[in-house]
Enzyme design. Structure first.
Site, PDB file in Angstrom:
ATOM      1  CB  SER A 136     -23.764 -58.978  75.279  1.00 32.16           C
ATOM      2  OG  SER A 136     -23.941 -58.307  76.519  1.00 32.16           O
ATOM      3  CB  THR A 154     -22.455 -64.234  79.735  1.00 31.28           C
ATOM      4  OG1 THR A 154     -22.165 -64.861  78.499  1.00 31.28           O
ATOM      5  CG2 THR A 154     -23.509 -65.017  80.476  1.00 31.28           C
ATOM      6  CB  THR A 175     -24.916 -65.116  76.685  1.00 31.64           C
ATOM      7  OG1 THR A 175     -24.076 -64.287  75.901  1.00 31.64           O
ATOM      8  CG2 THR A 175     -24.893 -66.530  76.107  1.00 31.64           C
ATOM      9  NE  ARG A 200     -19.625 -69.248  70.228  1.00 31.95           N
ATOM     10  CZ  ARG A 200     -19.714 -68.644  71.405  1.00 31.95           C
ATOM     11  NH1 ARG A 200     -20.862 -68.131  71.807  1.00 31.95           N
ATOM     12  NH2 ARG A 200     -18.668 -68.537  72.185  1.00 31.95           N
ATOM     13  N   GLY A 209     -21.951 -71.295  72.905  1.00 29.69           N
ATOM     14  CA  GLY A 209     -20.755 -71.183  73.745  1.00 29.69           C
ATOM     15  C   GLY A 209     -20.906 -71.909  75.065  1.00 29.69           C
ATOM     16  CB  THR A 259     -18.713 -63.309  81.373  1.00 24.86           C
ATOM     17  OG1 THR A 259     -19.059 -62.571  80.201  1.00 24.86           O
ATOM     18  CG2 THR A 259     -17.706 -62.501  82.177  1.00 24.86           C
ATOM     19  N   GLY A 260     -17.081 -64.278  78.863  1.00 28.42           N
ATOM     20  CA  GLY A 260     -15.931 -64.114  77.993  1.00 28.42           C
ATOM     21  C   GLY A 260     -15.964 -65.109  76.848  1.00 28.42           C
ATOM     22  N   GLY A 291     -16.307 -68.083  75.122  1.00 27.99           N
ATOM     23  CA  GLY A 291     -16.827 -69.365  75.577  1.00 27.99           C
ATOM     24  C   GLY A 291     -15.957 -70.540  75.188  1.00 27.99           C
TER      25      GLY A 291
HETATM   26  N1  ASP Z   1     -19.415 -66.715  77.192  1.00 25.97           N
HETATM   27  C1  ASP Z   1     -20.340 -66.244  76.208  1.00 25.97           C
HETATM   28  C2  ASP Z   1     -20.228 -67.057  74.974  1.00 25.97           C
HETATM   29  O1  ASP Z   1     -19.134 -67.457  74.632  1.00 25.97           O
HETATM   30  C3  ASP Z   1     -20.171 -64.836  75.849  1.00 25.97           C
HETATM   31  C4  ASP Z   1     -19.722 -63.919  76.947  1.00 25.97           C
HETATM   32  O2  ASP Z   1     -19.815 -64.197  78.095  1.00 25.97           O
HETATM   33  O3  ASP Z   1     -19.214 -62.868  76.677  1.00 25.97           O
HETATM   34  O4  ASP Z   1     -21.219 -67.250  74.330  1.00 25.97           O
END
Ligand code: ASP
Length: 312
Positions: free
Chosen positions: A47, A165, A183, A193, A195, A216-217, A219
Site C-alpha cells: 500500500s 498509509t 501512500t 484519484r 486521497g 489512515t483509511g 481518504g
Molecule cells: N488514506 C489513504 C487514501 O485514502 C489510504 C489509506 O490510508 O489506507 O489514499
C-alpha cells in the site's frame, strides 16, 4: 521524551531504525522521513511505495506529505516515476516556495534533484492487479496483497485492508514535532484519484503549539471532515488526545452513512508527548518506538468494536 508513533505494524522495522538516531538527539523530521522511507522501499508493503497496488489501469502513483508547522509543510501527489515520495515532499518544503507538486511536475522536480527514476509496479502487485482486472473475487477480500508476506500483528487484532498509509509522528529531544505520511492510495482506485494523505489538515497536520495528528483509511471520509486538522483543533480547545480522536470519528460518523467495512485510523501526539489512537472499527494497529523499545499496540478507542467482519 523522544518518541515515534506510526500507523500499522509494518512500521516496525522503520521505527526500530529511526528511533536510534532520534534517541541520540536526531530530529523528529529525520525520524518520520526515515519511517516512511523504509515502508516505501519495502516491497512487502502493498500500500506504500514500491510494491504498492496500482490504480484501475495498472499504474502505481504515490502521494506523500511532511509537516512541522502550518508554515512549514510539503507534499507531492500522483508521483509515477520516483520511489522516495516522502523525501520528495520534504524537498518541496525545503527547496521551493510551494506546498504541493502534482503528477508530472512532481516527477520532473524529482528528476531535476537527481532522484533516481524507477518502475513502481512490483511483480506481485502486477499479478494482484491482473487477478483483480479479470474479476477474481478473492483479490477484493480483506487482504488483497496477502501473498506479499508482510507480517501482521494478530496479537493486537490487526487486520489488513485494501488501503493502508504509513503515517508517522515524532517528537524529538528538543521538543520539536514532525509528521509524515506516504501512500500508494486505494488499491485499484480510479486513475487520477488522490486521497487525504498528501493534503495538510486531512491526512496529516502538525501545529507545534498543540500537537500533531495523522490518519489512515478511507481518504474520502477523512477529507470530508478535515480529519487531522479537526483533531488538533479539538486539542487546542482543551480536549484530551483521546477525546480529540473521538470527536473526529464521531464527526465522520455524523456526516457519512458508514458501512461496516470502512476504516479510518487516527494517531495524535501532543507537544508534550501524550499519545492516543483510535479507529472506526477493530483491526487498526499502532507502532510506538521510544526509549523503552518498539512495540505494536491496538488503538485506544474503537468507535464500533462490534464491526468485526471482513473489510475491503
Ligand atoms: N488514506 C489513504 C487514501 O485514502 C489510504 C489509506 O490510508 O489506507 O489514499
Amino acid at each position: 521524551m523522544p518518541l515515534i508513533a506510526a500507523t500499522w505494524s509494518f512500521a516496525r522495522d522503520g521505527c526500530a531504525e529511526a528511533v536510534k538516531p532520534l534517541l541520540a538527539g536526531g530530529s523528529a523530521l529525520d525520524a518520520v522521513c526515515a519511517v516512511a522511507g523504509a515502508a516505501e522501499r519495502d516491497p512487502r508493503v502493498d500500500s506504500v511505495g514500491y510494491g504498492g497496488l496500482p490504480d484501475a489501469t495498472g499504474r502505481v502513483t504515490l502521494d506523500a506529505c511532511v509537516m512541522v508547522s502550518p508554515g512549514k509543510c510539503g507534499a507531492v501527489c500522483a508521483v509515477a516515476r520516483h520511489l522516495a515520495a516522502t523525501d520528495l515532499a520534504r524537498m518541496v518544503m525545503e527547496r521551493t516556495r510551494h506546498v504541493m507538486l502534482a503528477g508530472s511536475g512532481a516527477d520532473e522536480f524529482a528528476t531535476a534533484l537527481g532522484m533516481p527514476e524507477c518502475d513502481l509496479l512490483a511483480p506481485e502487485a502486477r499479478a494482484a492487479w491482473e487477478r483483480w482486472r479479470i474479476g477474481d473475487a478473492s483479490v477484493r477480500q480483506a487482504d488483497p496483497g496477502r501473498d506479499f508476506g508482510v507480517p501482521l500483528a494478530p496479537e493486537v487484532g490487526e487486520r489488513r485492508f485494501d488501503h493502508d498509509t504509513i503515517g508517522a509522528l515524532a517528537l524529538d529531544a528538543s521538543g520539536s514535532l514532525a509528521g509524515a505520511c506516504s501512500t500508494a492510495g486505494m488499491a485499484y482506485k480510479l486513475a487520477g484519484r488522490v486521497g487525504d494523505s498528501p493534503i495538510p489538515g486531512h491526512g496529516l497536520y502538525v501545529d507545534p503549539e498543540v500537537g500533531g495528528a495523522v490518519a489512515t483509511g478511507v481518504g474520502e471520509i477523512v477529507m470530508g471532515v478535515c480529519g487531522t486538522f479537526l483533531a488538533v483543533e479539538s486539542m487546542r480547545r482543551g480536549a484530551s488526545p483521546q477525546d480529540a480522536i473521538a470527536e473526529v470519528l464521531g464527526r465522520i460518523d455524523h456526516q457519512f452513512t458508514l458501512e461496516a467495512h470502512q476504516q479510518v485510523g487516527l494517531i495524535v501526539v501532543t507537544r508534550d508527548g501524550r499519545l492516543s489512537s483510535g479507529a472506526i472499527r477493530p483491526g487498526f494497529a499502532v507502532t510506538v518506538a521510544d526509549g523503552a523499545g518498539v512495540r505494536v499496540e491496538p488503538p485506544q478507542f474503537v468507535l464500533y468494536p462490534e464491526w468485526t467482519g471482513a473489510a475491503g
